[in-house]
Design a protein around this motif. Structure first.
Motif, PDB file in Angstrom:
ATOM      1  N   ASP A 280     -17.978  -3.246   0.019  1.00 45.76           N
ATOM      2  CA  ASP A 280     -17.893  -3.911   1.386  1.00 45.76           C
ATOM      3  C   ASP A 280     -17.566  -4.126   2.618  1.00 45.76           C
ATOM      4  OD1 ASP A 280     -20.606  -2.138   0.544  1.00 45.76           O
ATOM      5  OD2 ASP A 280     -21.380  -4.316  -0.180  1.00 45.76           O
ATOM      6  N   LEU A 281     -16.301  -5.264   1.644  1.00 51.39           N
ATOM      7  CA  LEU A 281     -15.311  -6.201   2.917  1.00 51.39           C
ATOM      8  C   LEU A 281     -14.357  -5.264   3.166  1.00 51.39           C
ATOM      9  CD1 LEU A 281     -14.329  -8.262  -0.147  1.00 51.39           C
ATOM     10  CD2 LEU A 281     -15.671  -9.120   1.782  1.00 51.39           C
ATOM     11  N   LYS A 282     -13.813  -6.021   4.348  1.00 48.62           N
ATOM     12  CA  LYS A 282     -12.407  -4.577   5.428  1.00 48.62           C
ATOM     13  C   LYS A 282     -11.560  -5.181   4.700  1.00 48.62           C
ATOM     14  CE  LYS A 282     -16.106  -4.038   9.201  1.00 48.62           C
ATOM     15  NZ  LYS A 282     -15.982  -4.177  10.334  1.00 48.62           N
TER      16      LYS A 282
ATOM     17  N   HIS B  86      -6.165  -4.811  -0.346  1.00 50.34           N
ATOM     18  CA  HIS B  86      -5.320  -3.350  -0.157  1.00 50.34           C
ATOM     19  C   HIS B  86      -6.364  -2.466  -0.338  1.00 50.34           C
ATOM     20  CE1 HIS B  86      -2.731  -0.250   0.172  1.00 50.34           C
ATOM     21  NE2 HIS B  86      -2.972   0.469  -0.862  1.00 50.34           N
ATOM     22  N   ARG B  87      -7.025  -1.149  -0.061  1.00 47.81           N
ATOM     23  CA  ARG B  87      -7.840   0.126  -0.764  1.00 47.81           C
ATOM     24  C   ARG B  87      -7.005   1.502  -1.320  1.00 47.81           C
ATOM     25  NH1 ARG B  87     -12.677  -0.737  -0.232  1.00 47.81           N
ATOM     26  NH2 ARG B  87     -13.563  -2.235   1.590  1.00 47.81           N
ATOM     27  N   GLY B  88      -6.780   1.509  -2.728  1.00 48.74           N
ATOM     28  CA  GLY B  88      -6.048   3.210  -2.922  1.00 48.74           C
ATOM     29  C   GLY B  88      -6.349   4.012  -1.735  1.00 48.74           C
ATOM     30  N   LEU B  89      -5.427   5.184  -1.512  1.00 44.43           N
ATOM     31  CA  LEU B  89      -5.731   6.219  -0.987  1.00 44.43           C
ATOM     32  C   LEU B  89      -6.742   7.156  -1.324  1.00 44.43           C
ATOM     33  CD1 LEU B  89      -1.783   7.278  -0.282  1.00 44.43           C
ATOM     34  CD2 LEU B  89      -2.867   6.214   1.449  1.00 44.43           C
ATOM     35  N   ILE B  90      -6.686   7.175  -2.635  1.00 39.96           N
ATOM     36  CA  ILE B  90      -7.773   8.744  -3.071  1.00 39.96           C
ATOM     37  C   ILE B  90      -9.496   8.011  -3.630  1.00 39.96           C
ATOM     38  CG2 ILE B  90      -8.176  10.101  -4.341  1.00 39.96           C
ATOM     39  CD1 ILE B  90      -5.144  11.195  -5.607  1.00 39.96           C
ATOM     40  N   GLY B  91      -9.796   7.881  -2.356  1.00 38.68           N
ATOM     41  CA  GLY B  91     -11.525   7.479  -3.086  1.00 38.68           C
ATOM     42  C   GLY B  91     -10.977   6.198  -2.704  1.00 38.68           C
TER      43      GLY B  91
ATOM     44  N   CYS C   1     -10.188   3.851  -4.286  1.00 37.61           N
ATOM     45  CA  CYS C   1      -9.199   3.035  -5.599  1.00 37.61           C
ATOM     46  C   CYS C   1      -7.445   2.945  -6.611  1.00 37.61           C
ATOM     47  CB  CYS C   1     -10.896   3.759  -6.654  1.00 37.61           C
ATOM     48  SG  CYS C   1     -10.706   2.916  -8.402  1.00 37.61           S
ATOM     49  N   PRO C   2      -7.906   2.498  -6.519  1.00 40.96           N
ATOM     50  CA  PRO C   2      -7.471   1.016  -6.938  1.00 40.96           C
ATOM     51  C   PRO C   2      -8.322   0.070  -5.810  1.00 40.96           C
ATOM     52  CG  PRO C   2      -6.130   0.960  -8.304  1.00 40.96           C
ATOM     53  CD  PRO C   2      -6.065   2.814  -7.393  1.00 40.96           C
ATOM     54  N   ILE C   3      -8.531  -1.438  -5.860  1.00 40.36           N
ATOM     55  CA  ILE C   3      -8.471  -2.429  -4.599  1.00 40.36           C
ATOM     56  C   ILE C   3      -7.530  -3.336  -5.217  1.00 40.36           C
ATOM     57  CG2 ILE C   3     -10.813  -1.324  -4.039  1.00 40.36           C
ATOM     58  CD1 ILE C   3     -11.531  -4.073  -5.289  1.00 40.36           C
ATOM     59  N   ALA C   4      -6.915  -3.574  -4.389  1.00 43.70           N
ATOM     60  CA  ALA C   4      -5.928  -4.796  -4.676  1.00 43.70           C
ATOM     61  C   ALA C   4      -6.994  -6.286  -3.835  1.00 43.70           C
ATOM     62  CB  ALA C   4      -4.758  -4.720  -4.514  1.00 43.70           C
ATOM     63  N   LEU C   5      -7.285  -7.247  -5.069  1.00 42.62           N
ATOM     64  CA  LEU C   5      -7.342  -8.871  -4.395  1.00 42.62           C
ATOM     65  C   LEU C   5      -6.767  -9.319  -4.625  1.00 42.62           C
ATOM     66  CD1 LEU C   5     -11.651  -7.935  -5.600  1.00 42.62           C
ATOM     67  CD2 LEU C   5     -10.190  -8.119  -3.667  1.00 42.62           C
ATOM     68  N   ARG C   6      -6.708 -10.579  -3.927  1.00 41.50           N
ATOM     69  CA  ARG C   6      -6.012 -11.459  -4.570  1.00 41.50           C
ATOM     70  C   ARG C   6      -6.955 -12.986  -4.467  1.00 41.50           C
ATOM     71  NH1 ARG C   6      -1.152 -13.374  -1.396  1.00 41.50           N
ATOM     72  NH2 ARG C   6      -2.446 -12.161  -0.442  1.00 41.50           N
ATOM     73  N   VAL C   7      -6.449 -13.856  -5.644  1.00 40.27           N
ATOM     74  CA  VAL C   7      -7.905 -14.608  -6.514  1.00 40.27           C
ATOM     75  C   VAL C   7      -6.539 -15.713  -6.584  1.00 40.27           C
ATOM     76  CG1 VAL C   7      -8.803 -14.870  -8.035  1.00 40.27           C
ATOM     77  CG2 VAL C   7      -8.637 -12.661  -7.426  1.00 40.27           C
TER      78      VAL C   7
ATOM     79  N   SER D 213      -3.688 -17.183  -6.646  1.00 43.73           N
ATOM     80  CA  SER D 213      -1.861 -16.802  -6.340  1.00 43.73           C
ATOM     81  C   SER D 213      -2.047 -15.614  -7.033  1.00 43.73           C
ATOM     82  CB  SER D 213      -1.264 -17.838  -6.917  1.00 43.73           C
ATOM     83  OG  SER D 213      -0.919 -18.023  -7.564  1.00 43.73           O
ATOM     84  N   ASN D 214      -2.606 -15.281  -7.414  1.00 40.15           N
ATOM     85  CA  ASN D 214      -2.625 -14.029  -8.530  1.00 40.15           C
ATOM     86  C   ASN D 214      -2.868 -12.501  -7.309  1.00 40.15           C
ATOM     87  OD1 ASN D 214      -1.369 -15.179 -10.395  1.00 40.15           O
ATOM     88  ND2 ASN D 214      -3.814 -15.666 -10.601  1.00 40.15           N
ATOM     89  N   VAL D 215      -2.278 -11.445  -7.306  1.00 38.17           N
ATOM     90  CA  VAL D 215      -2.638 -10.556  -6.699  1.00 38.17           C
ATOM     91  C   VAL D 215      -3.921  -9.353  -7.869  1.00 38.17           C
ATOM     92  CG1 VAL D 215      -2.178  -7.922  -5.612  1.00 38.17           C
ATOM     93  CG2 VAL D 215      -1.435 -10.833  -4.948  1.00 38.17           C
ATOM     94  N   ILE D 216      -4.884  -9.451  -8.373  1.00 36.36           N
ATOM     95  CA  ILE D 216      -5.233  -8.304  -9.145  1.00 36.36           C
ATOM     96  C   ILE D 216      -6.111  -6.967  -8.913  1.00 36.36           C
ATOM     97  CG2 ILE D 216      -6.993  -8.163 -11.122  1.00 36.36           C
ATOM     98  CD1 ILE D 216      -6.773 -11.451 -10.713  1.00 36.36           C
ATOM     99  N   ALA D 217      -5.518  -5.936  -9.353  1.00 34.74           N
ATOM    100  CA  ALA D 217      -5.872  -4.646  -8.856  1.00 34.74           C
ATOM    101  C   ALA D 217      -7.044  -4.290  -9.995  1.00 34.74           C
ATOM    102  CB  ALA D 217      -5.023  -3.471  -9.186  1.00 34.74           C
ATOM    103  N   LEU D 218      -8.305  -3.781  -9.438  1.00 32.23           N
ATOM    104  CA  LEU D 218     -10.028  -3.197 -10.253  1.00 32.23           C
ATOM    105  C   LEU D 218     -10.409  -2.332  -9.081  1.00 32.23           C
ATOM    106  CD1 LEU D 218     -12.221  -6.345  -9.353  1.00 32.23           C
ATOM    107  CD2 LEU D 218     -10.525  -5.839 -11.512  1.00 32.23           C
ATOM    108  N   ARG D 219     -10.340  -1.602 -10.843  1.00 35.72           N
ATOM    109  CA  ARG D 219     -11.070   0.038 -10.810  1.00 35.72           C
ATOM    110  C   ARG D 219     -11.970  -0.340  -9.818  1.00 35.72           C
ATOM    111  NH1 ARG D 219     -12.168   1.433 -16.403  1.00 35.72           N
ATOM    112  NH2 ARG D 219     -12.787  -0.666 -16.365  1.00 35.72           N
ATOM    113  N   LYS D 220     -13.491   0.289  -9.109  1.00 38.99           N
ATOM    114  CA  LYS D 220     -14.262   0.622  -8.588  1.00 38.99           C
ATOM    115  C   LYS D 220     -15.630  -0.560  -9.224  1.00 38.99           C
ATOM    116  CE  LYS D 220     -14.062   3.402  -4.144  1.00 38.99           C
ATOM    117  NZ  LYS D 220     -14.810   4.265  -3.930  1.00 38.99           N
ATOM    118  N   VAL D 221     -15.833   0.679 -10.829  1.00 44.03           N
ATOM    119  CA  VAL D 221     -16.290   0.198 -11.753  1.00 44.03           C
ATOM    120  C   VAL D 221     -16.834  -1.195 -12.290  1.00 44.03           C
ATOM    121  CG1 VAL D 221     -17.291   0.394 -13.984  1.00 44.03           C
ATOM    122  CG2 VAL D 221     -16.476   2.649 -12.531  1.00 44.03           C
TER     123      VAL D 221
END
Length: 88
Positions: free
Chosen positions: A5-7, A45-50, A52-58, A60-68
């Motif tokens: 739900d985040l932008k 960032h959000r992936g282009l297709i659906g 997914c995946p999303i990129a989050l800063r946690v 000092s790290n950047v982590i990519a997660l699947r929607k699940v």
């Protein structure tokens, strides 16, 4: 609120990670990557297709997660004014 739900560019605080049933192993993996209650995250960032995946800063790290995986994390948005004050 869910991470999806985040932008892009919004910052949020992790409120809860659902750990019940079949999600227990995934919740443990999220905690090992640095997601925990009270941690501040930013949607980068959000992936282009659906989206997914999303990129989050946690931290000092950047982590990519699947929607699940991201759906296991409940967050509260941190207002923009509060983010600026915390940075000072």
């Amino acid at each position: 609120m869910q991470i999806e739900d985040l932008k892009v560019g919004q910052t949020a605080s992790v409120v809860k990670i659902r750990e019940t049933g079949t999600h227990a192993a995934e919740a443990l993996r999220l905690r090992e990557m640095g997601f925990d209650e009270g941690i501040e995250i930013e949607l980068l960032h959000r992936g282009l297709i659906g989206g997914c995946p999303i990129a989050l800063r946690v931290g000092s790290n950047v982590i990519a997660l699947r929607k699940v995986a991201s759906r296991l994390i409940e967050v509260n948005v941190i207002p923009a004014g509060v983010q600026a004050e915390a940075a000072e």
